[in-house]
Design a protein around this motif. Structure first.
Motif, PDB file in Angstrom:
ATOM      1  N   HIS A  96      42.072 -66.251  29.288  1.00 17.32           N
ATOM      2  CA  HIS A  96      40.854 -66.500  28.747  1.00 17.32           C
ATOM      3  C   HIS A  96      40.462 -66.889  27.335  1.00 17.32           C
ATOM      4  O   HIS A  96      39.578 -68.087  27.405  1.00 17.32           O
ATOM      5  CB  HIS A  96      39.403 -66.224  29.694  1.00 17.32           C
ATOM      6  N   ASN A  97      41.315 -66.244  26.851  1.00 18.73           N
ATOM      7  CA  ASN A  97      41.147 -66.565  25.344  1.00 18.73           C
ATOM      8  C   ASN A  97      39.565 -66.982  24.892  1.00 18.73           C
ATOM      9  O   ASN A  97      39.404 -67.972  24.279  1.00 18.73           O
ATOM     10  CB  ASN A  97      42.681 -68.024  25.157  1.00 18.73           C
ATOM     11  N   LEU A  98      38.830 -66.452  25.189  1.00 19.63           N
ATOM     12  CA  LEU A  98      37.341 -66.431  24.567  1.00 19.63           C
ATOM     13  C   LEU A  98      37.138 -65.828  23.373  1.00 19.63           C
ATOM     14  O   LEU A  98      37.862 -65.184  23.275  1.00 19.63           O
ATOM     15  CB  LEU A  98      36.404 -65.879  25.217  1.00 19.63           C
ATOM     16  N   PHE A  99      36.726 -66.677  22.175  1.00 23.88           N
ATOM     17  CA  PHE A  99      35.976 -66.129  21.233  1.00 23.88           C
ATOM     18  C   PHE A  99      34.970 -64.778  21.325  1.00 23.88           C
ATOM     19  O   PHE A  99      34.160 -64.800  21.376  1.00 23.88           O
ATOM     20  CB  PHE A  99      35.530 -66.871  19.831  1.00 23.88           C
ATOM     21  N   PRO A 100      35.896 -63.735  21.138  1.00 22.45           N
ATOM     22  CA  PRO A 100      35.411 -62.591  20.977  1.00 22.45           C
ATOM     23  C   PRO A 100      34.089 -62.516  20.373  1.00 22.45           C
ATOM     24  O   PRO A 100      33.315 -61.245  20.944  1.00 22.45           O
ATOM     25  CB  PRO A 100      36.297 -61.356  20.743  1.00 22.45           C
ATOM     26  N   MET A 101      33.326 -63.095  19.307  1.00 20.49           N
ATOM     27  CA  MET A 101      32.480 -63.158  17.911  1.00 20.49           C
ATOM     28  C   MET A 101      31.416 -64.026  18.444  1.00 20.49           C
ATOM     29  O   MET A 101      30.331 -64.185  17.527  1.00 20.49           O
ATOM     30  CB  MET A 101      32.790 -62.743  16.507  1.00 20.49           C
ATOM     31  N   LEU A 102      31.401 -64.940  19.702  1.00 21.95           N
ATOM     32  CA  LEU A 102      31.177 -66.008  20.007  1.00 21.95           C
ATOM     33  C   LEU A 102      30.383 -65.077  21.437  1.00 21.95           C
ATOM     34  O   LEU A 102      30.777 -64.988  22.201  1.00 21.95           O
ATOM     35  CB  LEU A 102      31.306 -67.697  20.281  1.00 21.95           C
ATOM     36  N   THR A 103      28.893 -65.667  21.340  1.00 25.51           N
ATOM     37  CA  THR A 103      28.399 -65.504  23.406  1.00 25.51           C
ATOM     38  C   THR A 103      28.714 -66.515  23.878  1.00 25.51           C
ATOM     39  O   THR A 103      29.675 -67.588  23.590  1.00 25.51           O
ATOM     40  CB  THR A 103      26.544 -66.332  23.275  1.00 25.51           C
ATOM     41  N   ALA A 105      27.404 -68.738  25.689  1.00 23.30           N
ATOM     42  CA  ALA A 105      27.428 -70.813  25.894  1.00 23.30           C
ATOM     43  C   ALA A 105      27.957 -70.913  24.740  1.00 23.30           C
ATOM     44  O   ALA A 105      28.057 -72.397  24.227  1.00 23.30           O
ATOM     45  CB  ALA A 105      25.214 -69.957  24.786  1.00 23.30           C
ATOM     46  N   GLU A 106      28.252 -70.033  23.360  1.00 21.27           N
ATOM     47  CA  GLU A 106      28.658 -70.922  22.424  1.00 21.27           C
ATOM     48  C   GLU A 106      30.091 -70.878  22.428  1.00 21.27           C
ATOM     49  O   GLU A 106      30.419 -71.760  21.428  1.00 21.27           O
ATOM     50  CB  GLU A 106      28.462 -69.470  20.719  1.00 21.27           C
ATOM     51  N   ASN A 107      30.986 -70.061  23.244  1.00 21.80           N
ATOM     52  CA  ASN A 107      32.246 -69.899  23.647  1.00 21.80           C
ATOM     53  C   ASN A 107      32.256 -71.981  24.463  1.00 21.80           C
ATOM     54  O   ASN A 107      32.994 -72.794  24.409  1.00 21.80           O
ATOM     55  CB  ASN A 107      32.926 -69.771  24.492  1.00 21.80           C
ATOM     56  N   VAL A 108      30.890 -72.131  25.235  1.00 19.85           N
ATOM     57  CA  VAL A 108      31.423 -73.640  25.891  1.00 19.85           C
ATOM     58  C   VAL A 108      31.233 -74.441  24.675  1.00 19.85           C
ATOM     59  O   VAL A 108      31.652 -75.646  25.235  1.00 19.85           O
ATOM     60  CB  VAL A 108      30.238 -73.544  27.242  1.00 19.85           C
ATOM     61  N   MET A 109      30.359 -74.137  23.658  1.00 15.97           N
ATOM     62  CA  MET A 109      29.546 -75.217  22.895  1.00 15.97           C
ATOM     63  C   MET A 109      30.824 -75.327  22.281  1.00 15.97           C
ATOM     64  O   MET A 109      30.933 -76.252  21.598  1.00 15.97           O
ATOM     65  CB  MET A 109      28.327 -74.198  22.215  1.00 15.97           C
ATOM     66  N   VAL A 110      31.657 -74.604  21.510  1.00 16.63           N
ATOM     67  CA  VAL A 110      33.485 -74.754  21.167  1.00 16.63           C
ATOM     68  C   VAL A 110      33.492 -76.206  21.951  1.00 16.63           C
ATOM     69  O   VAL A 110      34.031 -77.521  21.573  1.00 16.63           O
ATOM     70  CB  VAL A 110      34.366 -73.387  20.883  1.00 16.63           C
ATOM     71  N   ALA A 111      33.951 -76.208  22.952  1.00 18.41           N
ATOM     72  CA  ALA A 111      34.351 -77.553  23.590  1.00 18.41           C
ATOM     73  C   ALA A 111      33.250 -78.462  23.373  1.00 18.41           C
ATOM     74  O   ALA A 111      34.186 -79.809  23.460  1.00 18.41           O
ATOM     75  CB  ALA A 111      34.396 -77.045  24.910  1.00 18.41           C
ATOM     76  N   LEU A 112      32.519 -78.142  23.800  1.00 16.89           N
ATOM     77  CA  LEU A 112      31.330 -79.200  23.348  1.00 16.89           C
ATOM     78  C   LEU A 112      31.479 -80.231  22.138  1.00 16.89           C
ATOM     79  O   LEU A 112      31.151 -81.251  21.760  1.00 16.89           O
ATOM     80  CB  LEU A 112      29.967 -78.554  23.717  1.00 16.89           C
ATOM     81  N   ALA A 126      25.111 -76.520  27.122  1.00 21.31           N
ATOM     82  CA  ALA A 126      26.464 -74.869  27.783  1.00 21.31           C
ATOM     83  C   ALA A 126      25.657 -74.040  28.724  1.00 21.31           C
ATOM     84  O   ALA A 126      25.971 -73.418  29.706  1.00 21.31           O
ATOM     85  CB  ALA A 126      26.484 -74.793  26.930  1.00 21.31           C
ATOM     86  N   GLU A 127      24.542 -74.201  28.558  1.00 18.37           N
ATOM     87  CA  GLU A 127      23.398 -73.320  29.717  1.00 18.37           C
ATOM     88  C   GLU A 127      23.326 -73.949  30.907  1.00 18.37           C
ATOM     89  O   GLU A 127      24.076 -72.948  31.988  1.00 18.37           O
ATOM     90  CB  GLU A 127      21.983 -72.853  29.323  1.00 18.37           C
ATOM     91  N   ASP A 128      23.743 -75.338  30.870  1.00 16.39           N
ATOM     92  CA  ASP A 128      23.536 -75.387  32.263  1.00 16.39           C
ATOM     93  C   ASP A 128      25.242 -75.509  33.039  1.00 16.39           C
ATOM     94  O   ASP A 128      25.104 -75.005  34.187  1.00 16.39           O
ATOM     95  CB  ASP A 128      23.411 -77.413  32.040  1.00 16.39           C
ATOM     96  N   LEU A 129      25.837 -75.788  32.048  1.00 14.03           N
ATOM     97  CA  LEU A 129      27.351 -75.051  32.804  1.00 14.03           C
ATOM     98  C   LEU A 129      27.503 -74.158  33.096  1.00 14.03           C
ATOM     99  O   LEU A 129      28.067 -73.720  34.281  1.00 14.03           O
ATOM    100  CB  LEU A 129      28.239 -75.639  31.761  1.00 14.03           C
ATOM    101  N   LEU A 130      26.591 -72.721  32.169  1.00 13.04           N
ATOM    102  CA  LEU A 130      26.725 -71.690  33.132  1.00 13.04           C
ATOM    103  C   LEU A 130      26.366 -70.935  34.446  1.00 13.04           C
ATOM    104  O   LEU A 130      26.480 -70.260  34.323  1.00 13.04           O
ATOM    105  CB  LEU A 130      26.451 -70.779  31.778  1.00 13.04           C
TER     106      LEU A 130
END
Lengths: 233, 407
Positions: A96-103, A105-112, A126-130
């Protein structure tokens, strides 16, 4: 070619040169259609991950042609291929390679952010997608506080951020227990069936075979014919 | 061959398509890459501490060394800088204002005859031996000026009734508060001896430092000649003020032609000559500058190492961004912003310590100086150092293969 999202024809890919050269794919042809959940299966070294890379425009084949929504990718530069991936593909990885220091929502916001969406609108999306992946109450959670299945669903939400037409996943259930594996696969199936996306999954996991709309088996870099299975839509 | 799905659909793009992503590199994602960079920085507290301490250490060392260098530069030429002269006439071969060579006063009269010379005033500058009331001897630099002189007198007099009045008192001398304890005189009216000649302190200045640690002692020309036992017509410098409408360089050339066996130097050149003599002939400048460079290299090495380690830790996530279609420029921005943020925090800590030390050392005779332009300059150098330190990390990021994320 209505409904065809990705079309690959005559794909051959060779790693290395000279005596050490290794041909991972031999004259493979494959299409990915809207609304189907396609499994790429086969033993280790059969070429399924290489095929995923080629279909996802991460790797240029040595020979053959890949078209994405009818556009030939052969003449595109790296940057253009990157934009193509950003626009049409979402990727989900085993780790999954999520940024560990981002929440979450923020991980989704990276792509946005990569797609050019910023600020409050990006946060709402991001909240909608989650919410779509069942994690609306975990928007502010850090990956370390989430279970493996939840992290994988955050990764799926991230993959959906740019609204891709094709989702590509590499062993998405390998690190998950049975319940989480099924939950993730149900999500993939819904994304294909309900949202008309093409979903391509590389897997060894026999538990998810019944959920597939189509299975492509590879062996020694060649496609092995497979009997038809249930359709997803 | 696998069976193709028979589902035919018109769907090519669902609603909510992301907006145009073909924007300029800077227009896209300025704030979010900053967030990622900041979170990267603070995520590992130990690494953050090492980064900040390294950059702060570098800033402190650079700040103190360059502050000292600035102080030295000011103190080695302070007499020239504050004299108010356009040109200086000195005995041929003088290397610094403090090591003056006597010459005859006729040079002054020759200078006065040169067109463009508005004023030509004598100054006498010599090392001498100060004897404190308790008998301890200290080396001083005696400066004698005419009490009516427009140039070359003391400045920043804080005690006494004006420097002309102070040196008009027979055997009256002016010393600086910074050296009052060193010279054993802390109040007006105190007496001491210079070269066996009794003098009375009739004024105090504030902040006239000396590079040689031999304090400047101002007095009248007459008293200076008496103390140094030079001839009544001897002097060491002629200070020139150029008449309106004349260029100093033009008058200097005329003076050089008409006044033999002397150096005619503009104030700026004489200040530089004095700086160069003490800083480079003595090795003091090389030592200070090399310490500053060393500080820079230490900061560079520490910040490069910590930034590189942080980048390597994030490679899977960076590869994910590349696989998703993010550009290398996006990753560069994260890395460079992380470097700049680390640099800013480290610099803020370091310069705070420097300013505190400068404040605490305000009464010292050779304390560092830290004017705003120098503090800002060190900040720019520190940030440039951090960007330089990010090069190895950028190289690593450049080499990321998006396919690697699947391995």
């Amino acid at each position: 070619m209505s409904g065809v999202l990705v079309s690959a024809t005559g794909i051959t890919h060779t790693f290395g040169k000279g005596p050490a050269a290794f041909t991972a794919l031999h004259d493979v042809a494959l299409t990915v259609r809207a609304g189907e959940l396609l499994l790429l299966m086969g033993p280790s070294g059969s070429g399924k991950t290489t095929l995923l890379h080629v279909l996802g425009c991460l790797l240029r084949p040595t020979q053959g042609q890949v078209q994405v929504l009818g556009q030939d990718t052969a003449g595109l530069r790296d940057a253009a291929l990157g934009r193509l991936r950003l626009k049409h593909f979402g990727f989900v990885f085993q780790a999954h390679n999520l940024f560990p220091m981002l929440t979450a929502a923020e991980n989704v916001m990276v792509a946005l952010d990569l797609a050019g969406q910023r600020g409050a609108a990006a946060r709402r999306r991001a909240e909608d997608l989650l919410g779509v992946v069942g994690l609306s109450t975990h928007c502010n959670a850090y990956p370390a506080t989430l279970s493996g299945g939840q992290r994988q669903r955050v990764a799926i939400a991230r993959a959906l951020a740019a609204d891709p037409v094709v989702l590509m996943a590499d062993e998405p259930t390998a690190a998950l227990d049975s319940d989480n594996g099924h939950r993730v696969m149900d999500l993939f199936r819904a994304l294909a069936a309900d949202q008309r996306r093409g979903v391509v999954i590389v897997t060894h996991d026999p538990r998810i075979v019944p959920l597939a709309g189509r299975i492509v088996r590879l062996d020694d870099g060649r496609v092995v014919p497979e009997p038809a299975r249930m359709e997803t839509a | 061959m696998a069976r193709n799905g028979d589902e035919q659909t018109q769907r090519s793009k669902p609603p909510g398509v992301a907006p145009d992503r073909r924007r300029g590199l800077l227009a896209v994602s300025g704030g979010f890459t900053l967030l990622i960079a900041w979170r990267n920085l603070v995520h590992d507290r130990m690494r953050l501490a090492v980064t900040v301490v390294g950059i702060a250490f570098s800033t402190i060392l650079m700040g103190m060394q360059l502050g000292l260098l600035l102080n030295f530069l000011h103190s080695t030429s302070t007499v020239v800088d504050h004299a108010g002269a356009d040109l200086w006439i000195a005995a041929h071969g003088v290397r610094t204002v403090d090591l003056a060579i006597p010459m005859g006063e006729r040079r002054r009269f020759q200078a006065l005859a040169v067109p463009g010379v508005a004023l030509a005033e004598p100054q006498l500058l010599q090392f001498a031996m100060w004897k404190r009331p308790d008998g301890i001897r200290e080396s001083v630099i005696l400066i004698g000026v005419d009490k009516d002189a427009a140039m070359g007198g003391p400045w920043d007099l804080t005690e006494g009734s004006g420097w002309r009045e102070a040196v008009s008192i027979p055997d009256g001398v002016i010393i600086d508060r910074l050296y009052a304890d060193k010279l054993g005189i802390t109040v007006l009216g105190g007496t001491a001896e210079i070269n066996g000649h009794r003098v009375r302190v009739t004024g105090f200045t504030q902040g006239i430092q000396t590079f040689t640690q031999s304090p400047y002692v101002f007095t009248s020309l007459r008293t200076a000649r008496a103390i140094t036992q030079l001839a009544a017509t001897d002097l060491t410098y002629v200070l020139i003020r150029v008449a309106p409408g004349y260029q100093p360089a033009q008058v200097a050339a005329e003076l050089a032609r008409h006044v033999p066996d002397v150096d005619v130097i503009t104030s700026g050149d004489f200040a530089r000559r004095s700086n160069d003599y003490w800083l480079f002939s003595t090795g003091a400048g090389i030592s200070i500058i090399s310490s500053s460079v060393l500080a820079l290299l230490v900061g560079l090495a520490i910040s490069a190492q910590t930034l590189y380690a942080s980048t390597v830790d994030r490679l899977p996530e960076y590869a994910t961004i590349r696989a998703m279609g993010g550009s290398r420029g996006y990753l560069y921005r994260i890395v460079i912003k992380q470097a700049l943020l680390g640099g800013l925090v480290g610099y803020a800590c370091g310069i705070s310590v420097v300013l505190a030390l400068v404040h605490l050392g305000g009464g010292a005779t050779a304390g560092p100086e830290m004017p705003p332009w120098l503090a800002a300059g060190i900040g720019v150098v520190s940030l440039a150092m951090c960007v330089l330190a990010s090069l190895a990390s950028l190289k690593k990021v450049t080499s990321i293969d998006p396919v690697a994320v699947f391995r």
